[in-house]
Design a protein around this motif. Structure first.
Motif, PDB file in Angstrom:
ATOM      1  N   ASP A 101       0.680  -1.190  -0.137  1.00  0.00           N
ATOM      2  CA  ASP A 101       0.190   0.106  -0.051  1.00  0.00           C
ATOM      3  C   ASP A 101       0.846   1.305  -0.070  1.00  0.00           C
ATOM      4  OD1 ASP A 101      -2.290  -1.478   0.172  1.00  0.00           O
ATOM      5  OD2 ASP A 101      -2.675  -1.438   2.389  1.00  0.00           O
ATOM      6  N   LYS A 102       0.443   2.297  -0.644  1.00  0.00           N
ATOM      7  CA  LYS A 102       1.050   3.510  -0.666  1.00  0.00           C
ATOM      8  C   LYS A 102       0.167   4.449   0.345  1.00  0.00           C
ATOM      9  CE  LYS A 102       4.223   3.952  -4.422  1.00  0.00           C
ATOM     10  NZ  LYS A 102       4.769   4.773  -5.566  1.00  0.00           N
ATOM     11  N   VAL A 103       0.445   5.295   1.097  1.00  0.00           N
ATOM     12  CA  VAL A 103      -0.256   5.925   2.025  1.00  0.00           C
ATOM     13  C   VAL A 103       0.348   7.593   1.752  1.00  0.00           C
ATOM     14  CG1 VAL A 103      -0.957   6.767   4.112  1.00  0.00           C
ATOM     15  CG2 VAL A 103      -0.499   4.361   3.862  1.00  0.00           C
ATOM     16  N   GLY A 104      -0.727   8.360   1.447  1.00  0.00           N
ATOM     17  CA  GLY A 104      -0.218   9.819   1.285  1.00  0.00           C
ATOM     18  C   GLY A 104      -1.470  10.469   1.829  1.00  0.00           C
ATOM     19  N   SER A 105      -1.395  11.882   1.496  1.00  0.00           N
ATOM     20  CA  SER A 105      -2.399  12.830   1.630  1.00  0.00           C
ATOM     21  C   SER A 105      -3.292  13.210   0.662  1.00  0.00           C
ATOM     22  CB  SER A 105      -1.890  14.203   2.339  1.00  0.00           C
ATOM     23  OG  SER A 105      -1.236  14.761   1.313  1.00  0.00           O
ATOM     24  N   PHE A 106      -4.520  13.393   0.907  1.00  0.00           N
ATOM     25  CA  PHE A 106      -5.439  13.732  -0.131  1.00  0.00           C
ATOM     26  C   PHE A 106      -6.192  15.223   0.464  1.00  0.00           C
ATOM     27  CE2 PHE A 106      -9.785  13.714  -2.060  1.00  0.00           C
ATOM     28  CZ  PHE A 106      -9.383  13.005  -3.346  1.00  0.00           C
ATOM     29  N   GLN A 107      -6.176  16.085  -0.500  1.00  0.00           N
ATOM     30  CA  GLN A 107      -6.181  17.392  -0.079  1.00  0.00           C
ATOM     31  C   GLN A 107      -7.196  18.262  -1.150  1.00  0.00           C
ATOM     32  OE1 GLN A 107      -2.853  20.458   0.342  1.00  0.00           O
ATOM     33  NE2 GLN A 107      -3.359  19.977   2.663  1.00  0.00           N
ATOM     34  N   VAL A 108      -7.907  18.980  -0.403  1.00  0.00           N
ATOM     35  CA  VAL A 108      -8.826  19.868  -1.370  1.00  0.00           C
ATOM     36  C   VAL A 108      -7.761  20.828  -2.217  1.00  0.00           C
ATOM     37  CG1 VAL A 108     -10.470  21.711  -1.386  1.00  0.00           C
ATOM     38  CG2 VAL A 108     -10.782  19.841  -0.119  1.00  0.00           C
ATOM     39  N   TYR A 109      -8.126  20.740  -3.627  1.00  0.00           N
ATOM     40  CA  TYR A 109      -7.369  21.660  -4.266  1.00  0.00           C
ATOM     41  C   TYR A 109      -7.843  23.414  -4.333  1.00  0.00           C
ATOM     42  CZ  TYR A 109      -5.631  24.143  -8.753  1.00  0.00           C
ATOM     43  OH  TYR A 109      -4.987  25.013  -9.522  1.00  0.00           O
ATOM     44  N   VAL A 110      -6.696  24.079  -4.176  1.00  0.00           N
ATOM     45  CA  VAL A 110      -7.043  25.550  -4.102  1.00  0.00           C
ATOM     46  C   VAL A 110      -6.388  26.226  -5.289  1.00  0.00           C
ATOM     47  CG1 VAL A 110      -6.195  27.446  -2.591  1.00  0.00           C
ATOM     48  CG2 VAL A 110      -6.522  25.224  -1.590  1.00  0.00           C
ATOM     49  N   PRO A 111      -7.489  26.880  -5.974  1.00  0.00           N
ATOM     50  CA  PRO A 111      -7.242  27.465  -7.123  1.00  0.00           C
ATOM     51  C   PRO A 111      -6.114  28.802  -6.816  1.00  0.00           C
ATOM     52  CG  PRO A 111      -9.480  27.220  -7.030  1.00  0.00           C
ATOM     53  CD  PRO A 111      -9.104  26.609  -5.747  1.00  0.00           C
ATOM     54  N   HIS A 112      -5.076  29.089  -7.558  1.00  0.00           N
ATOM     55  CA  HIS A 112      -4.079  30.130  -6.806  1.00  0.00           C
ATOM     56  C   HIS A 112      -3.651  30.597  -8.317  1.00  0.00           C
ATOM     57  CE1 HIS A 112      -2.185  26.317  -7.409  1.00  0.00           C
ATOM     58  NE2 HIS A 112      -1.080  26.902  -7.719  1.00  0.00           N
ATOM     59  N   SER A 113      -3.145  32.005  -7.572  1.00  0.00           N
ATOM     60  CA  SER A 113      -2.566  32.768  -8.832  1.00  0.00           C
ATOM     61  C   SER A 113      -0.898  32.662  -8.906  1.00  0.00           C
ATOM     62  CB  SER A 113      -3.003  34.231  -8.718  1.00  0.00           C
ATOM     63  OG  SER A 113      -2.685  34.676  -7.353  1.00  0.00           O
ATOM     64  N   GLY A 114      -0.497  32.166  -8.017  1.00  0.00           N
ATOM     65  CA  GLY A 114       1.082  32.026  -7.615  1.00  0.00           C
ATOM     66  C   GLY A 114       1.372  31.400  -6.233  1.00  0.00           C
ATOM     67  N   VAL A 115       2.491  31.621  -5.854  1.00  0.00           N
ATOM     68  CA  VAL A 115       3.081  31.251  -4.623  1.00  0.00           C
ATOM     69  C   VAL A 115       3.824  32.412  -4.037  1.00  0.00           C
ATOM     70  CG1 VAL A 115       3.365  28.833  -5.434  1.00  0.00           C
ATOM     71  CG2 VAL A 115       5.438  30.331  -5.632  1.00  0.00           C
ATOM     72  N   ALA A 116       4.161  32.331  -2.671  1.00  0.00           N
ATOM     73  CA  ALA A 116       4.706  33.148  -1.830  1.00  0.00           C
ATOM     74  C   ALA A 116       6.038  33.785  -2.388  1.00  0.00           C
ATOM     75  CB  ALA A 116       4.930  33.100  -0.419  1.00  0.00           C
ATOM     76  N   GLU A 117       6.772  33.161  -2.872  1.00  0.00           N
ATOM     77  CA  GLU A 117       7.908  33.850  -3.450  1.00  0.00           C
ATOM     78  C   GLU A 117       7.700  34.816  -4.652  1.00  0.00           C
ATOM     79  OE1 GLU A 117      10.535  30.558  -4.481  1.00  0.00           O
ATOM     80  OE2 GLU A 117       9.101  29.850  -6.224  1.00  0.00           O
ATOM     81  N   ASP A 118       6.598  34.707  -5.179  1.00  0.00           N
ATOM     82  CA  ASP A 118       6.150  35.637  -6.291  1.00  0.00           C
ATOM     83  C   ASP A 118       5.822  37.066  -5.791  1.00  0.00           C
ATOM     84  OD1 ASP A 118       6.544  33.747  -8.170  1.00  0.00           O
ATOM     85  OD2 ASP A 118       4.669  32.933  -7.925  1.00  0.00           O
ATOM     86  N   PHE A 119       5.713  37.318  -4.572  1.00  0.00           N
ATOM     87  CA  PHE A 119       5.178  38.480  -3.981  1.00  0.00           C
ATOM     88  C   PHE A 119       5.975  38.904  -2.753  1.00  0.00           C
ATOM     89  CE2 PHE A 119       1.479  36.450  -5.671  1.00  0.00           C
ATOM     90  CZ  PHE A 119       0.722  37.337  -6.155  1.00  0.00           C
ATOM     91  N   ALA A 120       6.044  40.293  -2.569  1.00  0.00           N
ATOM     92  CA  ALA A 120       6.606  40.659  -1.431  1.00  0.00           C
ATOM     93  C   ALA A 120       6.172  40.458  -0.309  1.00  0.00           C
ATOM     94  CB  ALA A 120       6.751  42.307  -1.614  1.00  0.00           C
ATOM     95  N   PRO A 121       6.963  40.083   0.956  1.00  0.00           N
ATOM     96  CA  PRO A 121       6.254  39.374   2.139  1.00  0.00           C
ATOM     97  C   PRO A 121       5.265  40.548   2.972  1.00  0.00           C
ATOM     98  CG  PRO A 121       8.828  38.868   2.155  1.00  0.00           C
ATOM     99  CD  PRO A 121       8.329  39.924   0.729  1.00  0.00           C
ATOM    100  N   GLY A 122       5.561  41.839   2.768  1.00  0.00           N
ATOM    101  CA  GLY A 122       4.970  42.779   3.138  1.00  0.00           C
ATOM    102  C   GLY A 122       3.688  42.710   2.770  1.00  0.00           C
TER     103      GLY A 122
END
Length: 275
Positions: A101-122
């Motif tokens: 068996d393989k065990v992992g996580s199953f997570q609700v998909y979140v539509p997103h426009s980017g990740v944190a490194e694409d924006f200023a932390p402020g």
């Protein structure tokens, strides 16, 4: 246990039936989902996945119910609804030819426009970011990089103000380690200004109410985590509680956990204290 996830699974896998299994106490602990899959449609949209699944005659995915403590009261951190998933297929056989068996996580998909490194932390909302940092410290997340902090898609006309972006944290596969060796760069947020600001009052109140021993017991029951992992989680939670109560910032607490930057020691202060 997770009806929303089951609804998602039915759509994703085009399930014809969903059966539940129960443990000795009568609690529903797993959902077995069986399908045929629309392989032609899947092949067109995701060629590599289609190739993997094309050989399936009959398959099942079991969504194992994890206790709500899996992400340890992380409502304020914005973690998408998540559960454990278990699957079995002959393609999983290893060198000993045993199908496991393989065990992992199953997570609700979140539509997103980017990740944190694409924006200023402020740009990130302080309370959400501090809640994510507190979660990472509690479960000793060894891999909080900027690519697993999502920027959800904004409604038209929204997301134009300063400090308004609520990050969505995903990918918690490297939590609850048995050995504490987190480097400062494993936590992308450690030098962001919000972590050096005073802890937000709602989060401070939530941290004060944490019960590390109860959480450790719940995690052992739900996930059968190893004693060393539970011990470190308890120590990290107690450090977080006492540090915040003493007026430390979350960055101050984090620096007590990570390895020293100057390599003066092979262990951080928390690892030394619990050794």
């Amino acid at each position: 246990a997770c009806p929303r996830l089951l609804d998602v699974a039915r759509v994703v896998f085009r399930c014809e039936s969903c059966t539940r299994t129960r443990d000795d106490r009568g609690d529903a602990v797993a959902h077995a989902l069986r399908w045929p899959i629309d392989l032609d449609g899947l092949q067109k949209k995701y060629p590599s996945i289609g190739e993997i699944l094309a050989s399936l005659d009959d398959a099942a995915v079991t969504l194992q119910r994890a206790d709500d403590v899996l992400l340890m009261g992380s409502e304020g951190a914005g973690v998408p609804e998540t559960t454990l998933a278990k699957s079995r297929h002959r393609g999983y056989e290893y060198h000993d030819r045993v199908v496991a068996d393989k065990v992992g996580s199953f997570q609700v998909y979140v539509p997103h426009s980017g990740v944190a490194e694409d924006f200023a932390p402020g740009r990130f909302e302080t309370q959400r970011l501090q809640a994510i940092a507190a979660l990472d410290m509690r479960c000793l997340n060894c891999d909080r990089n900027a690519a697993n902090l999502l920027i959800p898609k904004q409604r038209r006309g929204a997301g134009k103000k300063e400090h308004d972006l609520k990050l969505v944290p995903i990918d918690h596969g490297f939590c609850l380690p048995e050995v504490l060796s987190i480097e400062w760069f494993d936590w992308c947020w450690i030098d962001w200004p919000a972590l050096s600001a005073p802890v937000c009052e709602p989060l401070k109140a939530q941290i004060a109410q944490l019960d590390a021993d109860d959480d450790a017991a719940a995690l052992r029951d739900a996930l059968d985590i190893r004693p060393k992992s539970a011990r470190l989680m308890v120590a990290a939670t107690e450090l977080l509680k006492r540090g915040v109560a003493a007026g430390l910032t979350l960055r101050d607490v984090a620096m007590l956990i990570v390895l020293p930057e100057d390599a003066s020691s092979k262990t951080g202060k928390l690892a030394t204290a619990v050794a």
